[in-house]
Design a protein around this motif. Structure first.
Motif, PDB file in Angstrom:
ATOM      1  N   THR A 129       4.328   7.628  -0.252  1.00 34.98           N
ATOM      2  CA  THR A 129       3.044   7.118   0.214  1.00 34.98           C
ATOM      3  C   THR A 129       3.285   6.070   1.287  1.00 34.98           C
ATOM      4  OG1 THR A 129       2.212   7.334  -2.062  1.00 34.98           O
ATOM      5  CG2 THR A 129       0.839   6.117  -0.520  1.00 34.98           C
ATOM      6  N   ILE A 130       2.446   6.078   2.314  1.00 35.78           N
ATOM      7  CA  ILE A 130       2.462   5.026   3.332  1.00 35.78           C
ATOM      8  C   ILE A 130       1.124   4.307   3.263  1.00 35.78           C
ATOM      9  CG2 ILE A 130       2.592   4.498   5.797  1.00 35.78           C
ATOM     10  CD1 ILE A 130       4.325   7.058   6.085  1.00 35.78           C
ATOM     11  N   PHE A 131       1.181   2.993   3.065  1.00 33.69           N
ATOM     12  CA  PHE A 131      -0.017   2.161   2.986  1.00 33.69           C
ATOM     13  C   PHE A 131      -0.165   1.405   4.303  1.00 33.69           C
ATOM     14  CE2 PHE A 131       1.755   2.645  -1.233  1.00 33.69           C
ATOM     15  CZ  PHE A 131       0.664   2.992  -2.006  1.00 33.69           C
ATOM     16  N   THR A 132      -1.360   1.438   4.884  1.00 33.78           N
ATOM     17  CA  THR A 132      -1.600   0.783   6.160  1.00 33.78           C
ATOM     18  C   THR A 132      -2.761  -0.194   6.042  1.00 33.78           C
ATOM     19  OG1 THR A 132      -3.130   2.493   6.915  1.00 33.78           O
ATOM     20  CG2 THR A 132      -0.791   2.827   7.414  1.00 33.78           C
ATOM     21  N   SER A 133      -2.910  -1.021   7.070  1.00 35.91           N
ATOM     22  CA  SER A 133      -4.030  -1.962   7.151  1.00 35.91           C
ATOM     23  C   SER A 133      -4.344  -2.180   8.624  1.00 35.91           C
ATOM     24  CB  SER A 133      -3.661  -3.283   6.465  1.00 35.91           C
ATOM     25  OG  SER A 133      -2.736  -4.005   7.250  1.00 35.91           O
ATOM     26  N   VAL A 134      -5.181  -3.163   8.908  1.00 38.98           N
ATOM     27  CA  VAL A 134      -5.518  -3.468  10.297  1.00 38.98           C
ATOM     28  C   VAL A 134      -4.453  -4.330  10.967  1.00 38.98           C
ATOM     29  CG1 VAL A 134      -8.009  -3.233   9.930  1.00 38.98           C
ATOM     30  CG2 VAL A 134      -6.905  -5.474   9.650  1.00 38.98           C
ATOM     31  N   THR A 135      -3.423  -4.689  10.241  1.00 37.58           N
ATOM     32  CA  THR A 135      -2.332  -5.484  10.791  1.00 37.58           C
ATOM     33  C   THR A 135      -1.302  -4.562  11.432  1.00 37.58           C
ATOM     34  OG1 THR A 135      -0.952  -5.395   8.811  1.00 37.58           O
ATOM     35  CG2 THR A 135      -2.649  -7.122   8.881  1.00 37.58           C
ATOM     36  N   ASN A 136      -0.197  -5.122  11.890  1.00 40.36           N
ATOM     37  CA  ASN A 136       0.921  -4.328  12.422  1.00 40.36           C
ATOM     38  C   ASN A 136       1.986  -4.099  11.362  1.00 40.36           C
ATOM     39  OD1 ASN A 136      -0.318  -4.204  14.876  1.00 40.36           O
ATOM     40  ND2 ASN A 136       1.210  -5.361  15.991  1.00 40.36           N
ATOM     41  N   THR A 137       1.600  -4.183  10.099  1.00 36.98           N
ATOM     42  CA  THR A 137       2.539  -4.019   8.990  1.00 36.98           C
ATOM     43  C   THR A 137       2.076  -2.893   8.084  1.00 36.98           C
ATOM     44  OG1 THR A 137       3.070  -6.379   9.054  1.00 36.98           O
ATOM     45  CG2 THR A 137       3.649  -5.197   7.047  1.00 36.98           C
ATOM     46  N   CYS A 138       3.030  -2.070   7.660  1.00 35.64           N
ATOM     47  CA  CYS A 138       2.722  -1.044   6.668  1.00 35.64           C
ATOM     48  C   CYS A 138       3.744  -1.136   5.539  1.00 35.64           C
ATOM     49  CB  CYS A 138       2.701   0.351   7.283  1.00 35.64           C
ATOM     50  SG  CYS A 138       4.292   1.006   7.771  1.00 35.64           S
ATOM     51  N   VAL A 139       3.397  -0.493   4.438  1.00 36.23           N
ATOM     52  CA  VAL A 139       4.269  -0.446   3.269  1.00 36.23           C
ATOM     53  C   VAL A 139       4.495   1.023   2.935  1.00 36.23           C
ATOM     54  CG1 VAL A 139       4.498  -1.045   0.830  1.00 36.23           C
ATOM     55  CG2 VAL A 139       3.398  -2.651   2.410  1.00 36.23           C
ATOM     56  N   ALA A 140       5.751   1.397   2.785  1.00 34.68           N
ATOM     57  CA  ALA A 140       6.083   2.784   2.448  1.00 34.68           C
ATOM     58  C   ALA A 140       6.765   2.825   1.088  1.00 34.68           C
ATOM     59  CB  ALA A 140       6.993   3.385   3.516  1.00 34.68           C
ATOM     60  N   ASN A 141       6.205   3.615   0.184  1.00 31.62           N
ATOM     61  CA  ASN A 141       6.841   3.864  -1.103  1.00 31.62           C
ATOM     62  C   ASN A 141       7.698   5.108  -0.905  1.00 31.62           C
ATOM     63  OD1 ASN A 141       7.565   4.003  -3.774  1.00 31.62           O
ATOM     64  ND2 ASN A 141       5.608   4.785  -4.472  1.00 31.62           N
ATOM     65  N   ASP A 176       9.465  -0.078   1.264  1.00 32.87           N
ATOM     66  CA  ASP A 176       9.804  -0.669   2.549  1.00 32.87           C
ATOM     67  C   ASP A 176       8.563  -1.331   3.128  1.00 32.87           C
ATOM     68  OD1 ASP A 176      12.392   0.296   2.451  1.00 32.87           O
ATOM     69  OD2 ASP A 176      12.113   1.810   4.014  1.00 32.87           O
ATOM     70  N   VAL A 177       8.706  -2.590   3.529  1.00 35.24           N
ATOM     71  CA  VAL A 177       7.656  -3.303   4.246  1.00 35.24           C
ATOM     72  C   VAL A 177       8.113  -3.344   5.699  1.00 35.24           C
ATOM     73  CG1 VAL A 177       6.353  -5.451   4.458  1.00 35.24           C
ATOM     74  CG2 VAL A 177       7.117  -4.660   2.189  1.00 35.24           C
ATOM     75  N   ILE A 178       7.347  -2.681   6.571  1.00 41.43           N
ATOM     76  CA  ILE A 178       7.756  -2.505   7.961  1.00 41.43           C
ATOM     77  C   ILE A 178       6.753  -3.199   8.869  1.00 41.43           C
ATOM     78  CG2 ILE A 178       8.403  -0.854   9.746  1.00 41.43           C
ATOM     79  CD1 ILE A 178       8.610   1.269   7.479  1.00 41.43           C
ATOM     80  N   GLU A 179       7.266  -4.133   9.667  1.00 42.12           N
ATOM     81  CA  GLU A 179       6.423  -4.846  10.630  1.00 42.12           C
ATOM     82  C   GLU A 179       6.759  -4.364  12.038  1.00 42.12           C
ATOM     83  OE1 GLU A 179       5.700  -9.376  12.311  1.00 42.12           O
ATOM     84  OE2 GLU A 179       6.815  -9.093  10.446  1.00 42.12           O
ATOM     85  N   TYR A 180       5.722  -4.040  12.794  1.00 43.20           N
ATOM     86  CA  TYR A 180       5.867  -3.548  14.166  1.00 43.20           C
ATOM     87  C   TYR A 180       5.345  -4.581  15.160  1.00 43.20           C
ATOM     88  CZ  TYR A 180       6.478   1.028  11.983  1.00 43.20           C
ATOM     89  OH  TYR A 180       6.935   2.075  11.222  1.00 43.20           O
ATOM     90  N   ASN A 181       5.865  -4.522  16.385  1.00 45.65           N
ATOM     91  CA  ASN A 181       5.278  -5.319  17.452  1.00 45.65           C
ATOM     92  C   ASN A 181       4.129  -4.527  18.075  1.00 45.65           C
ATOM     93  OD1 ASN A 181       6.474  -3.466  19.242  1.00 45.65           O
ATOM     94  ND2 ASN A 181       8.098  -4.856  19.875  1.00 45.65           N
ATOM     95  N   GLY A 204       4.725  -0.938  19.087  1.00 43.31           N
ATOM     96  CA  GLY A 204       5.034   0.053  18.061  1.00 43.31           C
ATOM     97  C   GLY A 204       6.506   0.125  17.692  1.00 43.31           C
ATOM     98  N   LEU A 205       7.258  -0.922  18.015  1.00 47.89           N
ATOM     99  CA  LEU A 205       8.677  -0.980  17.650  1.00 47.89           C
ATOM    100  C   LEU A 205       8.851  -1.871  16.429  1.00 47.89           C
ATOM    101  CD1 LEU A 205      10.225  -1.371  21.208  1.00 47.89           C
ATOM    102  CD2 LEU A 205      10.044   0.718  19.836  1.00 47.89           C
ATOM    103  N   VAL A 206       9.794  -1.520  15.567  1.00 51.21           N
ATOM    104  CA  VAL A 206      10.049  -2.275  14.346  1.00 51.21           C
ATOM    105  C   VAL A 206      10.677  -3.628  14.700  1.00 51.21           C
ATOM    106  CG1 VAL A 206      11.337  -2.341  12.165  1.00 51.21           C
ATOM    107  CG2 VAL A 206      10.385  -0.165  13.004  1.00 51.21           C
ATOM    108  N   VAL A 207      10.072  -4.696  14.204  1.00 52.66           N
ATOM    109  CA  VAL A 207      10.654  -6.027  14.376  1.00 52.66           C
ATOM    110  C   VAL A 207      11.272  -6.533  13.078  1.00 52.66           C
ATOM    111  CG1 VAL A 207       9.229  -6.707  16.345  1.00 52.66           C
ATOM    112  CG2 VAL A 207       8.424  -7.182  14.034  1.00 52.66           C
ATOM    113  N   ARG A 208      10.797  -5.977  11.959  1.00 51.93           N
ATOM    114  CA  ARG A 208      11.338  -6.398  10.660  1.00 51.93           C
ATOM    115  C   ARG A 208      11.083  -5.296   9.640  1.00 51.93           C
ATOM    116  NH1 ARG A 208      10.188 -12.068   7.534  1.00 51.93           N
ATOM    117  NH2 ARG A 208      11.049 -11.434   5.552  1.00 51.93           N
ATOM    118  N   LEU A 209      12.131  -4.984   8.890  1.00 53.84           N
ATOM    119  CA  LEU A 209      11.995  -4.042   7.782  1.00 53.84           C
ATOM    120  C   LEU A 209      12.676  -4.674   6.573  1.00 53.84           C
ATOM    121  CD1 LEU A 209      12.434  -0.218   7.808  1.00 53.84           C
ATOM    122  CD2 LEU A 209      13.254  -1.586   5.902  1.00 53.84           C
TER     123      LEU A 209
END
Length: 115
Positions: A68-80, A97-102, A105-110
């Motif tokens: 599952t991929i959980f999204t919100s209005v932020t630039n961060t998603c959570v993937a189970n 995995d908590v993935i933050e994008y700039n 659309g590039l990953v800045v933190r995982l």
């Protein structure tokens, strides 16, 4: 325009499963980090790619199944995800995995968390 976090995360895991070190590096911002239960890689995308490449070398049959991929209005998603290690013991890890994008659309933190 908001980022399509579902598409970005899906592509990330596709590249990860291809064991594509150059591809993973391109999906990370120049300044990025990855942290999991075994360590951390960064502060550059080259460092992150090298760290992930080390995982693939140590565990060549490893694959990720996205549950599952959980999204919100932020630039961060959570993937189970399920990490299928591919060893003789049949090890499977339950991971988030908590993935933050700039904004590009590039990953800045995982940050990866194992159950």
């Amino acid at each position: 325009m908001p980022l399509d976090l579902n598409a970005l995360a899906t592509e990330y895991f596709r590249v990860w499963n291809a064991h594509d070190k150059e591809g993973i590096q391109k999906l990370h911002a120049a300044s990025s980090t990855l942290k999991d239960w075994d360590g951390e890689h960064g502060p550059t995308n080259a460092d992150v790619a090298k760290g992930i490449g080390g995982i693939w070398e140590a565990v060549p049959n490893i694959k990720i199944e996205v549950l599952t991929i959980f999204t919100s209005v932020t630039n961060t998603c959570v993937a189970n995800i399920r990490v299928i290690v591919g060893d003789e013991a049949g090890t499977v890890l339950n991971v988030v995995d908590v993935i933050e994008y700039n904004d590009e659309g590039l990953v800045v933190r995982l940050d990866a968390y194992k159950a």
